[in-house]
Write a protein that holds these residues in place. Structure first.
Motif, PDB file in Angstrom:
ATOM      1  N   ALA A 136       0.823  -1.210   0.000  1.00 37.99           N
ATOM      2  CA  ALA A 136       0.000   0.000   0.000  1.00 37.99           C
ATOM      3  C   ALA A 136       0.857   1.259   0.000  1.00 37.99           C
ATOM      4  CB  ALA A 136      -0.933   0.003   1.204  1.00 37.99           C
ATOM      5  N   VAL A 137       2.100   1.157   0.379  1.00 36.23           N
ATOM      6  CA  VAL A 137       2.999   2.320   0.340  1.00 36.23           C
ATOM      7  C   VAL A 137       3.789   2.323  -0.953  1.00 36.23           C
ATOM      8  CG1 VAL A 137       4.962   3.450   1.442  1.00 36.23           C
ATOM      9  CG2 VAL A 137       3.181   2.358   2.852  1.00 36.23           C
ATOM     10  N   LEU A 138       4.460   1.199  -1.203  1.00 36.19           N
ATOM     11  CA  LEU A 138       5.400   1.157  -2.322  1.00 36.19           C
ATOM     12  C   LEU A 138       4.720   1.421  -3.663  1.00 36.19           C
ATOM     13  CD1 LEU A 138       8.414  -1.038  -2.901  1.00 36.19           C
ATOM     14  CD2 LEU A 138       6.660  -1.001  -4.672  1.00 36.19           C
ATOM     15  N   VAL A 139       3.602   0.747  -3.914  1.00 40.52           N
ATOM     16  CA  VAL A 139       3.019   0.847  -5.259  1.00 40.52           C
ATOM     17  C   VAL A 139       2.527   2.274  -5.569  1.00 40.52           C
ATOM     18  CG1 VAL A 139       1.220  -0.020  -6.792  1.00 40.52           C
ATOM     19  CG2 VAL A 139       2.526  -1.610  -5.369  1.00 40.52           C
ATOM     20  N   PRO A 140       1.674   2.856  -4.701  1.00 32.08           N
ATOM     21  CA  PRO A 140       1.229   4.221  -5.036  1.00 32.08           C
ATOM     22  C   PRO A 140       2.378   5.229  -5.090  1.00 32.08           C
ATOM     23  CG  PRO A 140       0.093   3.400  -3.059  1.00 32.08           C
ATOM     24  CD  PRO A 140       1.021   2.329  -3.502  1.00 32.08           C
ATOM     25  N   VAL A 141       3.304   5.130  -4.144  1.00 30.85           N
ATOM     26  CA  VAL A 141       4.410   6.099  -4.138  1.00 30.85           C
ATOM     27  C   VAL A 141       5.245   5.959  -5.408  1.00 30.85           C
ATOM     28  CG1 VAL A 141       6.558   6.738  -2.984  1.00 30.85           C
ATOM     29  CG2 VAL A 141       4.506   6.324  -1.625  1.00 30.85           C
ATOM     30  N   SER A 142       5.503   4.715  -5.797  1.00 34.42           N
ATOM     31  CA  SER A 142       6.317   4.509  -6.997  1.00 34.42           C
ATOM     32  C   SER A 142       5.594   5.017  -8.246  1.00 34.42           C
ATOM     33  CB  SER A 142       6.646   3.032  -7.171  1.00 34.42           C
ATOM     34  OG  SER A 142       7.325   2.555  -6.050  1.00 34.42           O
ATOM     35  N   ILE A 143       4.298   4.716  -8.312  1.00 35.13           N
ATOM     36  CA  ILE A 143       3.560   5.157  -9.502  1.00 35.13           C
ATOM     37  C   ILE A 143       3.502   6.679  -9.539  1.00 35.13           C
ATOM     38  CG2 ILE A 143       1.269   5.195 -10.560  1.00 35.13           C
ATOM     39  CD1 ILE A 143       1.008   2.265  -9.931  1.00 35.13           C
ATOM     40  N   LEU A 144       3.321   7.310  -8.366  1.00 36.94           N
ATOM     41  CA  LEU A 144       3.320   8.778  -8.329  1.00 36.94           C
ATOM     42  C   LEU A 144       4.689   9.323  -8.728  1.00 36.94           C
ATOM     43  CD1 LEU A 144       1.184   9.615  -5.169  1.00 36.94           C
ATOM     44  CD2 LEU A 144       0.630  10.030  -7.578  1.00 36.94           C
ATOM     45  N   SER A 145       5.771   8.632  -8.305  1.00 32.54           N
ATOM     46  CA  SER A 145       7.074   9.150  -8.742  1.00 32.54           C
ATOM     47  C   SER A 145       7.253   8.960 -10.225  1.00 32.54           C
ATOM     48  CB  SER A 145       8.254   8.548  -7.981  1.00 32.54           C
ATOM     49  OG  SER A 145       7.881   7.447  -7.262  1.00 32.54           O
TER      50      SER A 145
ATOM     51  N   SER B 299      17.847  -5.521 -18.224  1.00 31.71           N
ATOM     52  CA  SER B 299      16.651  -5.062 -17.541  1.00 31.71           C
ATOM     53  C   SER B 299      16.950  -4.904 -16.066  1.00 31.71           C
ATOM     54  CB  SER B 299      15.508  -6.072 -17.726  1.00 31.71           C
ATOM     55  OG  SER B 299      15.774  -7.205 -16.936  1.00 31.71           O
ATOM     56  N   SER B 300      15.969  -4.340 -15.348  1.00 37.14           N
ATOM     57  CA  SER B 300      16.117  -4.211 -13.907  1.00 37.14           C
ATOM     58  C   SER B 300      15.694  -5.515 -13.245  1.00 37.14           C
ATOM     59  CB  SER B 300      15.253  -3.068 -13.391  1.00 37.14           C
ATOM     60  OG  SER B 300      13.893  -3.445 -13.474  1.00 37.14           O
ATOM     61  N   LYS B 301      15.929  -5.561 -11.943  1.00 36.88           N
ATOM     62  CA  LYS B 301      15.499  -6.730 -11.182  1.00 36.88           C
ATOM     63  C   LYS B 301      13.979  -6.841 -11.245  1.00 36.88           C
ATOM     64  CE  LYS B 301      18.142  -7.048  -7.429  1.00 36.88           C
ATOM     65  NZ  LYS B 301      18.505  -6.844  -6.060  1.00 36.88           N
ATOM     66  N   PRO B 302      13.440  -8.044 -11.404  1.00 37.58           N
ATOM     67  CA  PRO B 302      11.975  -8.155 -11.439  1.00 37.58           C
ATOM     68  C   PRO B 302      11.367  -7.726 -10.107  1.00 37.58           C
ATOM     69  CG  PRO B 302      13.036 -10.193 -12.148  1.00 37.58           C
ATOM     70  CD  PRO B 302      14.103  -9.332 -11.607  1.00 37.58           C
ATOM     71  N   LEU B 303      10.173  -7.110 -10.198  1.00 37.43           N
ATOM     72  CA  LEU B 303       9.459  -6.719  -8.988  1.00 37.43           C
ATOM     73  C   LEU B 303       8.891  -7.960  -8.319  1.00 37.43           C
ATOM     74  CD1 LEU B 303       7.389  -3.727 -10.361  1.00 37.43           C
ATOM     75  CD2 LEU B 303       9.196  -3.572  -8.650  1.00 37.43           C
ATOM     76  N   ALA B 304       8.799  -7.907  -7.000  1.00 42.56           N
ATOM     77  CA  ALA B 304       8.158  -9.004  -6.285  1.00 42.56           C
ATOM     78  C   ALA B 304       6.710  -9.104  -6.758  1.00 42.56           C
ATOM     79  CB  ALA B 304       8.201  -8.753  -4.779  1.00 42.56           C
ATOM     80  N   ALA B 305       6.213 -10.317  -6.854  1.00 47.26           N
ATOM     81  CA  ALA B 305       4.879 -10.533  -7.415  1.00 47.26           C
ATOM     82  C   ALA B 305       3.821  -9.724  -6.686  1.00 47.26           C
ATOM     83  CB  ALA B 305       4.524 -12.020  -7.355  1.00 47.26           C
ATOM     84  N   ALA B 306       3.994  -9.502  -5.392  1.00 45.47           N
ATOM     85  CA  ALA B 306       2.999  -8.769  -4.613  1.00 45.47           C
ATOM     86  C   ALA B 306       2.872  -7.320  -5.073  1.00 45.47           C
ATOM     87  CB  ALA B 306       3.367  -8.808  -3.132  1.00 45.47           C
ATOM     88  N   TYR B 307       3.959  -6.793  -5.617  1.00 43.34           N
ATOM     89  CA  TYR B 307       3.933  -5.388  -6.033  1.00 43.34           C
ATOM     90  C   TYR B 307       3.292  -5.190  -7.404  1.00 43.34           C
ATOM     91  CZ  TYR B 307       7.244  -4.496  -2.216  1.00 43.34           C
ATOM     92  OH  TYR B 307       7.842  -4.389  -0.991  1.00 43.34           O
ATOM     93  N   ARG B 308       3.104  -6.263  -8.139  1.00 43.28           N
ATOM     94  CA  ARG B 308       2.581  -6.126  -9.513  1.00 43.28           C
ATOM     95  C   ARG B 308       1.115  -5.717  -9.485  1.00 43.28           C
ATOM     96  NH1 ARG B 308       5.454  -9.732 -13.047  1.00 43.28           N
ATOM     97  NH2 ARG B 308       3.909  -9.185 -14.633  1.00 43.28           N
ATOM     98  N   ILE B 309       0.721  -4.872 -10.415  1.00 42.12           N
ATOM     99  CA  ILE B 309      -0.694  -4.505 -10.500  1.00 42.12           C
ATOM    100  C   ILE B 309      -1.421  -5.301 -11.572  1.00 42.12           C
ATOM    101  CG2 ILE B 309      -0.427  -2.185  -9.537  1.00 42.12           C
ATOM    102  CD1 ILE B 309      -0.488  -1.099 -12.377  1.00 42.12           C
TER     103      ILE B 309
ATOM    104  N   PHE C 126       4.920  -1.873 -13.520  1.00 37.06           N
ATOM    105  CA  PHE C 126       4.233  -2.579 -12.436  1.00 37.06           C
ATOM    106  C   PHE C 126       3.219  -3.596 -12.940  1.00 37.06           C
ATOM    107  CE2 PHE C 126       6.248   0.541  -9.944  1.00 37.06           C
ATOM    108  CZ  PHE C 126       6.300   0.036  -8.658  1.00 37.06           C
ATOM    109  N   GLY C 127       2.818  -3.445 -14.203  1.00 41.22           N
ATOM    110  CA  GLY C 127       1.843  -4.358 -14.774  1.00 41.22           C
ATOM    111  C   GLY C 127       2.525  -5.444 -15.596  1.00 41.22           C
ATOM    112  N   PRO C 128       2.301  -5.416 -16.906  1.00 40.07           N
ATOM    113  CA  PRO C 128       2.712  -6.540 -17.758  1.00 40.07           C
ATOM    114  C   PRO C 128       4.197  -6.860 -17.694  1.00 40.07           C
ATOM    115  CG  PRO C 128       1.934  -4.650 -19.055  1.00 40.07           C
ATOM    116  CD  PRO C 128       1.552  -4.403 -17.646  1.00 40.07           C
ATOM    117  N   ASN C 129       5.077  -5.872 -17.627  1.00 35.72           N
ATOM    118  CA  ASN C 129       6.500  -6.180 -17.688  1.00 35.72           C
ATOM    119  C   ASN C 129       7.065  -6.688 -16.376  1.00 35.72           C
ATOM    120  OD1 ASN C 129       7.727  -5.571 -20.399  1.00 35.72           O
ATOM    121  ND2 ASN C 129       6.467  -3.754 -20.071  1.00 35.72           N
ATOM    122  N   GLY C 130       6.610  -6.079 -15.268  1.00 34.83           N
ATOM    123  CA  GLY C 130       7.102  -6.509 -13.971  1.00 34.83           C
ATOM    124  C   GLY C 130       8.529  -6.075 -13.701  1.00 34.83           C
TER     125      GLY C 130
END
Lengths: 345, 532
Positions: A105-114, A171-181, A256-260
C-alpha cells in the motif's frame, strides 16, 4: 450533433483510404492484401482473448494520448510522450527499488506517483525553455525522446541492472509478485480503474473547467488570450506537465503491470502512437478512447502477425505511418476549408 | 444605369447571385460600370461589397448570372478569365508576399513565369514602372519593410503590371491616414486620366463624395442604387440609401460632422474627478519594429472624459496602449492607477482594477476567430476566477447570448465560430465582453476601423455611455473627424512623445500641424498634474 458526425465520417474515410493504400503496398510487396487484413483483424480483435489483448495495449495508449490531447489543445506540440513515458518508467522503478520491502500500500502508489513526477519533470524542461527563451518545443521534446531512451539504456545496464540477468536484453530486477498490478497479460481491474479515472478526470478538465476553455482559446489564438490578461506560461507549463505526468503514468503501469520490471529499449513507438491517436481523435477525449481501442488492436496484432500468421509485423508500422500521413493531410485540409468558408462578407 | 452611353460598359453583370452555402451574399445584381470613370460601391458591413469585388475579380463564382467585360461575356468565377479581360483587384488586406522585394512582387504579377532573371535586371525593369505610377520606393526593398501607404501603392502598381484597364480597390482607405487618403485619391484620378476604369469599394460617405463619379449602393446583398451621379447626391441622401431610411444616429456618423461641431463633449464635467483614474508618468518603453517606443510620454486619464489620441500611425500609439496594458517593457517612468503604482502588475491584475481593452487588431488580438463566440465572450470572466473552477458551458452560452442580444449582435448561435461574423458584429462582441459593470478605464484602439456607418455610431455611443457612467476612455484613432466628434480632450503623438494637447472646439489645421511636427502646441496644462 451533425458537426461531430461529419468529423467522424471524415476521419473514417481517411482511415479507409489509408488502409487502401496499405493494401496496395502489401500487394506490391508480394503478400495478399486480403490475407494480410484478415490476419490483422483476427489478431487485433477477433481471435480468442483478442479483446483483452487489445485493451492491454489500448489502455496505456489512451492514458498517454489524453495528455497529448491536452497539450495540443493548448497549442503546445509536446511530441515527447515517448521520452516522458521512459522517464516515468525509470522513476517508478528507481523508487520501487529504493522502497523495496515496504508494504504494498505504500510502495506501489508512491512509486507510480514518482513515475508521474518523472514524466512531468521530463516535460518541464522543454516547457521552461519555451517560455524563458522561446525555444521550439517540437525540437526539444523530440530530442528529449532520444536522450530519455539513452538514459533508459544506461540505467538498465548500470544502476538498476539486474545482476542475475543473463538474457540479451538488459533489464532491472523483477518486482516481487505482490507489487505487480497485473499479471503479464497486462490487464487487471487496477489498470482499468486507473484508465477510467484518467479518462473522466481529463474529460472534466478539458470540458468543464475554466482551464479547459481558456486552454482551447490559447491553442487557437494565444495573442487574443494575452490581451485578455492571461499568463500564458501557466497554461503552457501546466499542459506540458500534465501530459508528461500521464505519459509517465503509462510508463509506470508498464513496469508494475505486464512487464514486472524495467526493460531496456521497450515499447519504442508507444509515445508516437499516442500522438497519432490524439490527432485521429481530433483532440477530443471521447474520440481518444475509440482511437486508442483501434490502435491498441493494431499493436496487439503486431505481435500476433509474425507468430500466428507468419506475416511480417512491419505491416502494422506501414498502417500506422499511412494513417499518420493521411490524418495530417486531413487536418490541413480542414483548416483550409475552414478559412475559406468561415467568413461571410 | 448607363443606358444612355453608346459604348458597352467596361464591366457589367446581369442577374448575378452569389451565395455561401445558405447565405445569399449578393442577390440578383444588375449593374454596369462606364469606361474611364471612377465608380464607388458603398454599403454597410455585410452589404456584400467585398463579395462584389471578388465576383468582379473572378475569385468567387456566382451561383447564377452573366458577366460581361466590354460587352463580351466572360466565364464567371475564374480569376484567369477576369485577368485576361484586364480586370485586377487590390485586396482590402494586402496580398503580396511579405518576404518578396518589390521587384519580385511585380515580376510575380506578370504571369510570365519560368524565366531566369537577375536581381539587377528586375530592378531596372520595375523602377520605371513604379516611377510612372508615382510610387517612391526602392524596388529592392522587401514588402514587409514598407510603410502601409507605400505597400498600397505597390499593390496598385502590381495590379497594373499587366496593363489592366479595370481596377477594383477594396476598402483602400481603411489603412491610410487622412493625408494618405488624399494622395491615394490623387493617384486614382491620375489612373482615370490614363483611361483606367476604377471601382472603389468604400464606406465613408465623405470619401465617396470626394472621389467618385458614380455611386452604387448595396444593402443586405441587394442593389439599392446603381450608377447614381455624384452631383445628384448629398451626404444625408446617400446615408439614407446606405442605411435604408433616415437614421439620425447613422447620419451623424456618416457625415462625420464638420470639425469642431458642437458634439456632446463632456465640458460640463470639469469639476468631476480631481485625481485622474490613471496616469502614465514620464514613460519610456523599449520599442519594436512594429511599435516604435514611447519617449518620456506622460498622459493623465480622467473619469468621465474621452481622451483622444491623434497622430500619424506608428508614432507610439501602439506602445502607449501596450504600456497601459502591461504588455510593453518600461525602461523609465511609472504607471499609476487608483493612487497605486501598477507598473509591475500584469494585465490580469490591471483588469481586476477595471482596465478594459479594445485592441488594435480585432481579428487577432480581440477575438479567436476559430473559437466559438461564447468562448471568446467568456474568456475575461473565466480568467478572473480560479483556473480549475467548474464551469457549465450551457450557462455560459446563455449568458453570452443575453449579452449579445443586449448589444444587438447579429449572429446565428453562441457556438458559431467568431470568424463567421462581419467586422461590425465582431466588434460588438468585443464590446459586450469588455464593457461589463466593473469598467473604470477603457482603452479603445482604432475601435471603428473598417466598420460601416451603423456600427461606427454604435461604437461611439457605447464609448460615450461608458464615459457618462464615470469611466475614463482612451481612444486612439487615425480618423481626425472621429476624434473631433468624440474626444473631450485631444493629445497628439509624434515620435513616441506627446507633443500637443487640445480642447474643443478643435482646429483641423492646428491639430494637423502638430501631427506632422510643424508646430508644437503650447500645452494647456502640465500633463501629469491634476485638472484645474
Amino acid at each position: 450533433m451533425s458537426a461531430t458526425l461529419t468529423i467522424l465520417l471524415r476521419t473514417a474515410i481517411f482511415i479507409l483510404v489509408a488502409l487502401a493504400l496499405c493494401g496496395l503496398i502489401f500487394q506490391a510487396a508480394g503478400y495478399s492484401a486480403l490475407d494480410m487484413f484478415a490476419s490483422i483483424l483476427d489478431g487485433a480483435f477477433l481471435r480468442k482473448g483478442g479483446l483483452s489483448q487489445c485493451l492491454r495495449w489500448a489502455l496505456p495508449l489512451f492514458i498517454t494520448a489524453t495528455g497529448v490531447v491536452l497539450s495540443f489543445r493548448c497549442g503546445f506540440f509536446n511530441i515527447g510522450a515517448q521520452g516522458q513515458f521512459y522517464m516515468g518508467a525509470i522513476a517508478a522503478t528507481a523508487m520501487a527499488s529504493w522502497l523495496n520491502g515496504m508494504p504494498v500500500a505504500v510502495l506501489v502508489p508512491v512509486s507510480i506517483l514518482s513515475g508521474m513526477a518523472g514524466g512531468a519533470l521530463w516535460a518541464l524542461w522543454p516547457g521552461i525553455l519555451r517560455f524563458r527563451w522561446g525555444t521550439d518545443e517540437v525540437i526539444t521534446t523530440l530530442m528529449g525522446n532520444f536522450i530519455a531512451g539513452l538514459i533508459l539504456v544506461y540505467v538498465t545496464t548500470g544502476p538498476l541492472k539486474d545482476p542475475s540477468g543473463s538474457g540479451q536484453q538488459s533489464s532491472s530486477k523483477p518486482l516481487a509478485a505482490a507489487y505487480r498490478i497485473s499479471n503479464s497479460m497486462g490487464l487487471s481491474p487496477t489498470i482499468i480503474a486507473i484508465s477510467l479515472v484518467v479518462g473522466i478526470g481529463m474529460w472534466l478538465l478539458i470540458n468543464r473547467t475554466a482551464f479547459g476553455v481558456l486552454g482551447g482559446l490559447a491553442g487557437r489564438n494565444p495573442e487574443m488570450l494575452r490581451w485578455q490578461g492571461a499568463r500564458m506560461w501557466k497554461f503552457g507549463l501546466a499542459s506540458f506537465m500534465v501530459s508528461g505526468a500521464l505519459a509517465g503514468l503509462a510508463g509506470a503501469i508498464e513496469v508494475f503491470g505486464p512487464n514486472g520490471r524495467l526493460v531496456g529499449g521497450f515499447l519504442p513507438t508507444h509515445g508516437f502512437t499516442a500522438v497519432l491517436i490524439a490527432l485521429v481523435a481530433n483532440l477530443s477525449i471521447t474520440g481518444t478512447a475509440v482511437a486508442a481501442l483501434f490502435f491498441g488492436g493494431l499493436a496487439s496484432a503486431a505481435l500476433y502477425l509474425p507468430i500466428m500468421a507468419g506475416l511480417p509485423s512491419a505491416a502494422i508500422d506501414i498502417i500506422n505511418a499511412a494513417i499518420a500521413l493521411f490524418i495530417t493531410a486531413k487536418s490541413r485540409m480542414i483548416d483550409r476549408m475552414f478559412s475559406a468558408r468561415g467568413k461571410t462578407p | 444605369m448607363n443606358s444612355g452611353s453608346v459604348a458597352p460598359p467596361a464591366w457589367q453583370c446581369r442577374a448575378m447571385t452569389v451565395a455561401y452555402g445558405d447565405f445569399i451574399a449578393l442577390d440578383g445584381i444588375d449593374v454596369g460600370f462606364e469606361r474611364g470613370r471612377i465608380h464607388a460601391v458603398v454599403g454597410q458591413n455585410g452589404a456584400g461589397k467585398t463579395t462584389f469585388a471578388r465576383a468582379i475579380a473572378g475569385i468567387v463564382r456566382p451561383r447564377q448570372g452573366q458577366i460581361l467585360v466590354d460587352g463580351l461575356e466572360i466565364e464567371p468565377g475564374k480569376v484567369r478569365a477576369a485577368r485576361d479581360a484586364g480586370v485586377e483587384l487590390v485586396h482590402q488586406s494586402f496580398a503580396l508576399p511579405p518576404s518578396f522585394t518589390i521587384a519580385e512582387a511585380m515580376e510575380f504579377g506578370t504571369r510570365k513565369h519560368g524565366q531566369l532573371f537577375t536581381a539587377s535586371g528586375l530592378a531596372r525593369r520595375w523602377t520605371q514602372h513604379l516611377a510612372e505610377l508615382d510610387v517612391t520606393a526602392d524596388v529592392r526593398s522587401r514588402i514587409r519593410d514598407l510603410p502601409v501607404e507605400t505597400q498600397q501603392g505597390v499593390e496598385i502598381a502590381r495590379a497594373l503590371v499587366t496593363e489592366a484597364d479595370l481596377l477594383i480597390l477594396d476598402e483602400p482607405t481603411a489603412v491610410l491616414s487622412p493625408s494618405g487618403v488624399e494622395r491615394l485619391f490623387e493617384r486614382v484620378r491620375r489612373l482615370k486620366a490614363r483611361g483606367v476604369t476604377v471601382i472603389l469599394i468604400l464606406h465613408k460617405i465623405r470619401e465617396v463624395l470626394a472621389i467618385a463619379d458614380t455611386v452604387t449602393v448595396l444593402r443586405g446583398g441587394r442593389l439599392v442604387a446603381a450608377g447614381l451621379a455624384r452631383q445628384a447626391l448629398d451626404p444625408v441622401a446617400l446615408s439614407d440609401l446606405i442605411i435604408g431610411g433616415p437614421a439620425a444616429q447613422g447620419a451623424e456618423a456618416a457625415v462625420g460632422l464638420a470639425a469642431g461641431a458642437p458634439a456632446e463633449h463632456a465640458v460640463a464635467r470639469q469639476t468631476a474627478a480631481i485625481e485622474p483614474i490613471a496616469r502614465l508618468e514620464d514613460i519610456t518603453t523599449e520599442g519594436r519594429a512594429e511599435a516604435p517606443a514611447l519617449d518620456h510620454a506622460s498622459v493623465a486619464l480622467h473619469a468621465g472624459e474621452i481622451l483622444g489620441v491623434a497622430g500619424v500611425e506608428g508614432n507610439g500609439q501602439r506602445s502607449l496602449v501596450e504600456a497601459l496594458c502591461g504588455l510593453a517593457k518600461l525602461k523609465e517612468g511609472r504607471i499609476m492607477m487608483g493612487g497605486r503604482d501598477i507598473s509591475r502588475e500584469d494585465l490580469g491584475e490591471r483588469r481586476k482594477q477595471g482596465l478594459r481593452v479594445i485592441p488594435f487588431e480585432r481579428n487577432s488580438e480581440g477575438l479567436s476567430l476559430s473559437s466559438a463566440l461564447w468562448e471568446n465572450w467568456a474568456a475575461s470572466r473565466l480568467l478572473a476566477g480560479p483556473l480549475l473552477s467548474y464551469i457549465r458551458p450551457q450557462r455560459l452560452r446563455a449568458q453570452a447570448r443575453a449579452a449579445f442580444d443586449r448589444w444587438s449582435v447579429r449572429y446565428a448561435g453562441p457556438s458559431q465560430p467568431a470568424g463567421a461574423l462581419s467586422g461590425g458584429n465582431a466588434q460588438k462582441v468585443i464590446f459586450s465582453r469588455e464593457l461589463d459593470g466593473q469598467v473604470r478605464l477603457i482603452i479603445a484602439a482604432q475601435p471603428t476601423r473598417g466598420l460601416d456607418i451603423g456600427a461606427t455610431a454604435f461604437v461611439w455611443k457605447a464609448l460615450r455611455e461608458a464615459r457618462d457612467t464615470g469611466a475614463a476612455v482612451l481612444m486612439i484613432s487615425s480618423d481626425l473627424d472621429e476624434l473631433f466628434d468624440t474626444a473631450d480632450r485631444l493629445i497628439v503623438m509624434l515620435s513616441g512623445r506627446v507633443v500637443a494637447e487640445f480642447r474643443p472646439p478643435y482646429d483641423m489645421a492646428r491639430v494637423g500641424a502638430a501631427m506632422t511636427g510643424a508646430v508644437t502646441e503650447a500645452l494647456s496644462e502640465p500633463l501629469t498634474g491634476a485638472r484645474p
